[in-house]
Design an enzyme around this catalytic site. Structure first.
Site, short mmCIF file in Angstrom:
data_model
loop_
_atom_site.label_atom_id
_atom_site.label_comp_id
_atom_site.label_asym_id
_atom_site.label_seq_id
_atom_site.Cartn_x
_atom_site.Cartn_y
_atom_site.Cartn_z
N ARG A 1 -13.70 2.31 -12.85
CA ARG A 1 -13.71 0.86 -12.97
C ARG A 1 -14.28 0.29 -11.68
O ARG A 1 -13.85 0.68 -10.58
CB ARG A 1 -12.29 0.34 -13.17
CG ARG A 1 -12.26 -1.17 -13.18
CD ARG A 1 -10.93 -1.72 -13.60
NE ARG A 1 -9.91 -1.54 -12.58
CZ ARG A 1 -8.63 -1.85 -12.77
NH1 ARG A 1 -8.23 -2.29 -13.95
NH2 ARG A 1 -7.76 -1.68 -11.82
N HIS B 1 0.82 -1.22 0.00
CA HIS B 1 0.00 0.00 0.00
C HIS B 1 0.84 1.26 0.00
O HIS B 1 0.56 2.23 -0.70
CB HIS B 1 -0.94 -0.01 1.20
CG HIS B 1 -1.79 -1.22 1.23
ND1 HIS B 1 -2.52 -1.61 2.31
CD2 HIS B 1 -2.01 -2.15 0.27
CE1 HIS B 1 -3.16 -2.72 2.04
NE2 HIS B 1 -2.85 -3.07 0.81
N ASN C 1 -1.96 -4.66 -19.51
CA ASN C 1 -1.13 -5.35 -18.52
C ASN C 1 -1.59 -6.80 -18.38
O ASN C 1 -0.79 -7.73 -18.43
CB ASN C 1 -1.23 -4.69 -17.14
CG ASN C 1 -0.82 -3.23 -17.15
OD1 ASN C 1 -0.08 -2.82 -18.04
ND2 ASN C 1 -1.29 -2.47 -16.19
N ASP C 2 -2.89 -6.95 -18.19
CA ASP C 2 -3.41 -8.31 -18.02
C ASP C 2 -3.50 -9.04 -19.35
O ASP C 2 -3.19 -10.23 -19.43
CB ASP C 2 -4.78 -8.27 -17.33
CG ASP C 2 -4.63 -8.17 -15.82
OD1 ASP C 2 -3.81 -8.92 -15.27
OD2 ASP C 2 -5.31 -7.34 -15.19
N CYS D 1 -5.53 1.30 -21.48
CA CYS D 1 -5.14 1.92 -20.22
C CYS D 1 -4.07 1.15 -19.45
O CYS D 1 -3.87 1.35 -18.27
CB CYS D 1 -6.37 2.14 -19.33
SG CYS D 1 -7.26 0.63 -18.95
N GLU E 1 -9.26 -7.76 -21.18
CA GLU E 1 -8.04 -8.21 -20.51
C GLU E 1 -7.83 -9.70 -20.68
O GLU E 1 -6.74 -10.21 -20.42
CB GLU E 1 -8.11 -7.89 -19.02
CG GLU E 1 -8.34 -6.42 -18.72
CD GLU E 1 -8.30 -6.12 -17.24
OE1 GLU E 1 -7.26 -5.65 -16.77
OE2 GLU E 1 -9.33 -6.35 -16.56
#
Ligand code: PEP
Ligand code: MG
Length: 734
Positions: free
Chosen positions: A488, A345, A611-612, A659, A588
Site C-alpha cells: 500500500r 510507535h 476499519n475505515d 484487509c 474505505e
C-alpha cells in the site's frame, strides 16, 4: 545489629539532635494501617501495637497526602486525634514528614515537643533526609518482618492497575525497569564543597549532552522529540531545581542523594497533581533527574538489559520503538507503559513482535521494583503487580490454554484453507515492518495482502531515504518467496503522524483531513520517490500497488499517471522493471459504494479497508473507545454494503480482498466468506484461528442460515447469534 535495634537507635539520635522529647516512626502496612514501629518519648509498650488508618490523625494525614506537617499547636489541627496508649497528650508541637521512596509513601517520621515551638525549614529538611534512609531500610526488607500483626508492609502489597489493552496476549514474568532506579549508596557527605562541585560538573555535562542532542540532525535520539529536548534544556537551567538540590547537599547529603531527594519530593507531589500540563512538566523533571543521577554515578549500569531474566516484563513510563528492539526478543514476555497509545510507535512495534502490552498504567513505575512478579493482560489492559497466588494460577492456566491452541493451529499451517464443502478461502497476512517478515513462513499465510509502508516512516527519525525504502521492499519480496505481496502506498495523516513532517497542519478532524491519497497527490514528490523505490525493488517480479483512501475515481487516474511516468523514467535509464504491475484501490470511503461498477472497471484489484469503511459509514471514530465498539460490525446494513461490493467484483471479475481487523476474527471471517469475500488479510496471529473455523464450516449451509436477516433484518445482533450457534453446533472455536 538487629533491624529493630537499628531503628531504635535512629529515633534516639534524631530526638537528641533535634532536642525533641518524642521521635517516632510509623510504617505503612499492606492493609492500609500505619503501625508504630519505634519511638522514644511515647509509651514503649505502644510499639507495634498503636495503629492509625491512612488519613486518620496527623500521622495518617501526612501519609495520605505525602506532605509534611509542621505545627506549633498540634491539638488545634482539625485532624488531631489522641491515642491513649501512647501517652502523647503532653506534646504541643509536632513535625512529621512522609517516608518516601521513589515517590511512594512507606511511612511517617515524627518529632514532638512539649513546648510550643516552631520547627525551622532546615529541621524539616534534615528530617526528610533521615526519612529517606529509613525508606531504604523498609524497601530493602530489613524492617518487613517486624509487624506485630504479621501483616506485610505496603511495599509488598499486590496491586492491580487497570490500563488500556494495546497489544493482545498474556505475559507472566518479572519486572525489568526500563530506566532502572539508580541505587544511591553514599548518602552523607564529608565535604559539602566537593559535593556541590560534583553536582555543578554533572549539571553542566548534562546540559552539554542536551545541546549536543539538539544540534544533531537526528533529533529522535532515544525516541525523543525535539520539543521534549527543548523543554529539557530549559529545565536543566531551572534555578529552583538546582537550588533545591544544592540545599540538600548543604544539609549533609552527597550530590546523588541530593538529586534523589529532590526527585522523590517531586514524585510525591506528582501523584497528587491532576492537571495534565503540570504533570507532563513534572515528569520531564523526573527524567532529567534520572539522567543526572546516571551522570553522577558513572560506571553504574544504565540499562537492565544485560542481566535480563528469562521472563522479562519491561515496565516503563514511555519508550521509543528503537529501545524496545534493543531487548532480546526471546526474553520478553510483555510491556507495561504508563503512557502509550494504540498508535504510538513502540506499541506498533510490540504488536508486530507479538508482545502483550498494557498502556496508561499510571504510577506503575513507582510501584514496581526490579524482580517483582508481574502479569500483563493485553486483552483487558490489566496489570497485576505482585499477584496473589490464585490470580497467578488462573493466568498461568490461561497461558497454557492459549499455548495449546497455538500448537493446534501450528499443525494446520500447511493444510489448504478450504471450507468443509470445498470452497477455498485464501488467508493472507498484514505486515509493515522487517520484524513481521518471519511470520510469512510461520503463520502459513498465502501471501501479504496489506503491507503498510507508512510504518517504516512512522518509526523513523526522519524521512526514510529512497535507498532505505528500496531495501525494505526488496527484503519483503524476498521473504515472501514468490507469494503475492500487496504494497500500500503511503497512508499517512489522520492518526498516522510523522513527527518530522513539518508541514502537517493542525486539523480539527484529522481522519477526514489531509491524509493518504489527498496528501500524496498534493505532494507528489513523496509518492514518486516511493513508487520508484518499489519499482526498482520488484524488478523481475510482480509488483502489486494499492492506493489508500480513494474517494473519487479520478484520484486513481492521477496516481496511475504518476506511476506510469516513473515506469517510463526507469526504463529510459535502463533499470530493470517488474514483470507485471497491478494497481489496485482500497475501498474505505463510502462515496465509492455508489460507483462500484466504475471502480471495478478502473483497477486491477480492490481491497476493502473495513476499519475505515466502518468508521465512515457509522460516523464512529475508530480510535475513540467510547464509540468504536458501539455499533455492530455484522449488522445487516454493513453486511449488505459489503455484499454489494462482492457482487460488483464478481460481475467484473475484479479480484477482491478485505484487509481490516474484522478479517482476523473467526466469527466475522465466516460471515465475510459467506458473503462471497473469500480472500482475507489479517494479522499473522489470526490466521490459525480463522483457518480452523473455515475448515469446519459448510459454507452453503451458513449462507442459507443468514440469508433471511441479511435480506430483511435491520439492526441487532441476530447474524452474530446465528453464526455463534452454528459454531457451537460444529465445535468451532470463536
Ligand atoms: C482499514 O482501514 O481497514 C485498513 C486496513 O487500513 P488501516 O487500518 O491501516 O487504516
Ligand atoms: Mg485504512
Amino acid at each position: 545489629m538487629a533491624p529493630q535495634q537499628r531503628l531504635d537507635r535512629i529515633v534516639a539520635q534524631i530526638a537528641q539532635s533535634m532536642v525533641a522529647e518524642v521521635c517516632s516512626v510509623y510504617a505503612l502496612r499492606a492493609d492500609g494501617v500505619l503501625e508504630l514501629y519505634a519511638t522514644v518519648g511515647l509509651n514503649p509498650k505502644a510499639v507495634h501495637q498503636s495503629q492509625l488508618r491512612l488519613g486518620q490523625g496527623l500521622v495518617g494525614t501526612i501519609a495520605a497526602s505525602s506532605r509534611p506537617l509542621n505545627l506549633a499547636e498540634a491539638q488545634k489541627h482539625p485532624a488531631f486525634e489522641y491515642l491513649p496508649e501512647t501517652g502523647e497528650e503532653l506534646y504541643n508541637s509536632f513535625l512529621g514528614v512522609p517516608i518516601l521512596r521513589a515517590g511512594r509513601t512507606l511511612g511517617v517520621l515524627v518529632v514532638q515537643n512539649e513546648a510550643h515551638r516552631a520547627y525551622g525549614d532546615d529541621e524539616g529538611e534534615a528530617m526528610e533526609t533521615v526519612a529517606m534512609v529509613i525508606g531504604e531500610m523498609i524497601a530493602t526488607g530489613d524492617l518487613r518482618s517486624l509487624s506485630s500483626a504479621g501483616v506485610e508492609l505496603d511495599l509488598a502489597k499486590p496491586v492491580t492497575h487497570h490500563g488500556q489493552p494495546l497489544s493482545e496476549g498474556i505475559g507472566l514474568g518479572h519486572v525489568v525497569l526500563h530506566e532502572p532506579r539508580v541505587v544511591v549508596t553514599a548518602m552523607f557527605n564529608d565535604d559539602t564543597q566537593a559535593e556541590l562541585e560534583r553536582l555543578a560538573a554533572a549539571l553542566s555535562s548534562l546540559r552539554l549532552t542536551i545541546d549536543d542532542m539538539l544540534s544533531r540532525g537526528d533529533v529522535a535520539f532515544e525516541g525523543e522529540h525535539r520539543d521534549v529536548l527543548e523543554t529539557y534544556r530549559m529545565f536543566a537551567h531551572d534555578k529552583g531545581w538546582v537550588q533545591r538540590m544544592e540545599e540538600a547537599i548543604r544539609n549533609g547529603l552527597t550530590a546523588e542523594a541530593g538529586v534523589e531527594k529532590v526527585q522523590s519530593d517531586m514524585r510525591a507531589r506528582l501523584s497528587t497533581v491532576t492537571d495534565p500540563y503540570l504533570r507532563e512538566r513534572m515528569s520531564d523533571f523526573d527524567d532529567l533527574a534520572n539522567r543526572l543521577l546516571r551522570q553522577l554515578i558513572s560506571g553504574e549500569p544504565s540499562h537492565g538489559a544485560k542481566s535480563l531474566p528469562e521472563d522479562a516484563i519491561i515496565v516503563a513510563r514511555h519508550m521509543g520503538a528503537a529501545e524496545l528492539l534493543d531487548y532480546p526478543r526471546d526474553r520478553l514476555r510483555g510491556l507495561v507503559l504508563e503512557e502509550g497509545a494504540p498508535t504510538s510507535h513502540v506499541v506498533i512495534v510490540a504488536r508486530a513482535m507479538n508482545i502483550p502490552v498494557a498502556g496508561g498504567a499510571k504510577g506503575v513505575v513507582a510501584m514496581s521494583d526490579s524482580g517483582d512478579a508481574i502479569i500483563v493482560d493485553g486483552l483487558s489492559g490489566h496489570v497485576h503487580l505482585r499477584p496473589q497466588p490464585d490470580v497467578e494460577a488462573a493466568y498461568a492456566e490461561k497461558v497454557r490454554f492459549r499455548a495449546r491452541r497455538q500448537e493446534e493451529y501450528r499443525t494446520l499451517r500447511d493444510r489448504p484453507s478450504v471450507t468443509a464443502d470445498g470452497h477455498p478461502v485464501s488467508l493472507l497476512m498484514n505486515a509493515g515492518l522487517l520484524v513481521d517478515l518471519p511470520q510469512v513462513e510461520q503463520s502459513g499465510a498465502a501471501g501479504i495482502g496489506l503491507f503498510r509502508t507508512e510504518l517504516q516512516f512512522m518509526i523513523a527519525a526522519t524521512f526514510p531515504r529512497a535507498e532505505a525504502q528500496e531495501r525494505l521492499y526488496r527484503s519483503v519480496l524476498d521473504a515472501a518467496a514468490g507469494r503475492p505481496v500487496t504494497f500500500r502506498t503511503l497512508d499517512i495523516g489522520g492518526d498516522k503522524v510523522l513527527p518530522y513532517f513539518r508541514n502537517a497542519p493542525d486539523e480539527e478532524n484529522p481522519a477526514l483531513g489531509w491524509r493518504a491519497m489527498r496528501l500524496a497527490l498534493d505532494r507528489p514528490g513523496l509518492l514518486r520517490t516511493q513508487v520508484r523505490a518499489l519499482l526498482k525493488a520488484a524488478s523481475g517480479r510482480e509488483l502489486r500497488l494499492m492506493l489508500p483512501m480513494v474517494t473519487e475515481l479520478h484520484e486513481i487516474d492521477q496516481a496511475r499517471a504518476l506511476i506510469m511516468r516513473e515506469v517510463k523514467h526507469l526504463s529510459r535509464f535502463g533499470h530493470g522493471l517488474p514483470l507485471t504491475l497491478r494497481i489496485g484501490a482500497m475501498l474505505e470511503v463510502p462515496s465509492l459504494l455508489f460507483d462500484l461498477d466504475g471502480l471495478m472497471e478502473k483497477v486491477d484489484f480492490v481491497s476493502i479497508g473495513s476499519n475505515d469503511l466502518f468508521q465512515f459509514m457509522y460516523a464512529a471514530d475508530r480510535g475513540n473507545s467510547r464509540v468504536a465498539d458501539r455499533f455492530e460490525t455484522l449488522s445487516p446494513t454493513f453486511l449488505r454494503a459489503l455484499k454489494s461490493i462482492a457482487d460488483a467484483a464478481a460481475r467484473h471479475e475484479t479480484p477482491l480482498t478485505l484487509c481490516g481487523e474484522i478479517a482476523g476474527r473467526p466469527l466475522e471471517a465466516l460471515a465475510l466468506a459467506a458473503l462471497g469475500i473469500t480472500t482475507l488479510s489479517m494479522s499473522p496471529a489470526a490466521i490459525g484461528p480463522v483457518k480452523a473455523a473455515i475448515l469446519k464450516t459448510d459454507m452453503a449451509a451458513l449462507r442459507a442460515a443468514i440469508a433471511d436477516p441479511l435480506e430483511n433484518g435491520s439492526t441487532g445482533a441476530d447474524i452474530r447469534d446465528i453464526i455463534r450457534e452454528y459454531a457451537e453446533a460444529h465445535a468451532i472455536a470463536l
